[in-house]
Motif scaffolding. Structure first.
Motif, PDB file in Angstrom:
ATOM      1  N   GLY A 193       6.140   4.826  32.044  1.00 44.20           N
ATOM      2  CA  GLY A 193       7.301   5.477  31.437  1.00 44.20           C
ATOM      3  C   GLY A 193       8.620   4.799  31.726  1.00 44.20           C
TER       4      GLY A 193
ATOM      5  N   VAL B 162      11.168   5.325  28.963  1.00 41.84           N
ATOM      6  CA  VAL B 162      11.640   6.722  28.986  1.00 41.84           C
ATOM      7  C   VAL B 162      12.755   6.868  30.016  1.00 41.84           C
TER       8      VAL B 162
ATOM      9  N   ILE C  93      11.789  14.429  30.868  1.00 39.71           N
ATOM     10  CA  ILE C  93      10.739  13.749  31.641  1.00 39.71           C
ATOM     11  C   ILE C  93       9.842  14.806  32.273  1.00 39.71           C
TER      12      ILE C  93
ATOM     13  N   ARG D 209       0.409   6.302  29.220  1.00 40.26           N
ATOM     14  CA  ARG D 209       0.049   5.820  27.888  1.00 40.26           C
ATOM     15  C   ARG D 209      -1.438   6.042  27.613  1.00 40.26           C
TER      16      ARG D 209
END
Length: 443
Positions: free
Chosen positions: A175, A178, A142, A360
């Motif tokens: 995220g 993620v 990350i 994004r």
């Protein structure tokens, strides 16, 4: 390197074995005691251990567990002068690759070593792949150093080692998946399946089938039994993105999974039991949805056991250059083009943008810039037109100078920064275009 360690107190036999094995291309280490052998194991990269059962300072069968605990990838073949079935059975239970009798099984040693070495190499490859997966999907993958992000990571790390249900909150593109993957791979379920489903992306009927599965004949076209993602993720993790968009009648079935670890497939009459961890995510205010009757209160409390809030990109501006640099390298590699630099103006504009689409949106902008430019440095002209002007600069879009600037930006973007071509399209001289670029600080 194919490395074998022989531990045997019979020096002549040990030396003979060592010569035979080294002639097969193996690197051979030798020791006469457990203590000496352990020193070599701790210092050298040993692949296979050939160990006598009865040694002056230990028993090969008894020390198997200890060696396997500290050197799990080492395969162990035990040697004994007196074949004993009970010892052989116990050796295999303790993790030995094989158990052979000296003299009687000499012809087996070399083929056995090759098979053991094949297993070692396979295990090493699996470990490498697991490390790659952990690096790619774990918390270390990350990107960001901002306080806001690090606080979210710290919270997620704490809950990862438990089996608790997690609710990830944050805007679209922050995220959440993620984070869900990082939590999964840091948990005891990390080697088990991770399945993801966007509850807002498909219809209610399809969502039910995808989530819970169905029996053959449940509806037209259901010609065979189908496992739902909850069952596929058994013993692993199921990530439900945009859980706030799940139809309320399906919320009741999800609640049963959380409470009883069971569910009924579409068209079935018996329950299916699963052991699955649920990580849910939403960009909605679920408490408000509960108050308005759009989300079940009991499900909300079951999901809301542990909440991690992901900050929007505009609140972690110091991470923008790091993310941009990462995506710049990523897309350069994907498009097989040289790495590029980012001009100061380019980076400043990235940091000034509000990023309503969060990470994004930034990813898409960098990918577009890499594809459209052949220059070694990204400049403002490589950004989409709406990013080339800050909100403050665009506060009066009807001002003539502002309109001219935006038009030049669009044409430069259309020509991928080719100023000669842009000047032709604009119907002005190249010198005039350069003057306008300098005037509007577009370079």
């Amino acid at each position: 390197m194919n490395t074998v360690l022989i531990i045997d107190d019979e020096e002549k036999l040990r030396s003979l074995l060592g010569r035979i094995i080294s002639l097969e291309g193996f690197t051979v280490w030798q020791a006469g005691t457990v203590k000496a052998g352990r020193k070599i194991l701790d210092k050298e990269n040993v692949d296979v251990l050939l160990c006598d059962v009865k040694l002056p300072d230990g028993n090969g069968v008894e020390m198997l567990n200890d060696i396997k605990a500290s050197h799990p990838l080492v395969e162990i073949i035990l040697l004994t002068a007196f074949g004993n079935i009970s010892d052989g059975v116990q050796a295999m239970k303790n993790g030995a690759f094989d158990y052979i009798t000296k003299g009687d099984d000499n012809a087996r040693i070399i083929p056995l070593l090759h098979r053991a070495m094949e297993k070692v190499k396979l295990q090493q490859r699996v470990q490498q792949l697991e490390q790659q997966v952990s690096k790619k999907y774990g918390f270390d993958g990350i990107i960001g150093q901002s306080k806001e992000l690090q606080e979210a990571i710290a919270m997620a790390r704490k809950v990862a080692t438990t089996d608790a249900t997690v609710l990830l909150l944050g805007e679209t593109g922050t995220g959440k998946e993620v984070f869900a993957q990082a939590i999964h791979y840091a948990s005891q379920r990390g080697e088990k399946p991770f399945q993801a489903l966007n509850c807002g992306a498909i219809s209610k009927e399809l969502l039910e089938s995808e989530l819970f599965g169905y029996k053959a004949g449940a509806f037209t076209g259901a010609t065979a039994n189908k496992k739902g993602l909850i069952e596929v993720a058994d013993n692993g993790t199921l990530f439900l993105d945009e859980v706030g968009d799940m139809p309320i009648d399906l919320q009741a079935k999800l609640l049963r999974v959380l409470e009883n670890h069971s569910f009924i497939k579409v068209g079935d009459t018996v329950s299916t039991t699963v052991n699955v961890r649920i990580i849910a995510a939403t960009n909605r205010d679920l408490a408000q949805d509960v108050a308005q009757g759009r989300f079940r209160e009991d499900l909300f409390y079951r999901l809301n056991i542990f909440t991690v809030t992901l900050p929007p990109l505009r609140e972690r501006k110091k991470d923008i250059p790091l993310l941009a640099e990462y995506y710049l390298h990523l897309f350069a590699a994907k498009t097989n083009t040289p790495d590029r630099k980012m001009s100061r103006e380019f980076l400043n504009r990235l940091q000034a943008h509000p990023w309503k689409g969060n990470i994004r949106e930034l990813k898409n902008v960098i990918e577009r810039a890499v594809i459209l430019t052949d220059e070694p440095e990204l400049t403002l002209s490589n950004l989409p037109a709406d990013l080339q002007t800050t909100e403050q600069q665009a506060s009066n879009p009807f001002e003539l100078a502002c309109m001219e600037k935006l038009h030049i930006q669009k044409v430069l973007a259309h020509t991928s920064g080719n100023k000669s071509q842009a000047a032709k399209l604009l119907g002005i001289g190249t010198a005039t275009l350069y003057r306008k670029i300098e005037e509007y600080k577009l370079g």
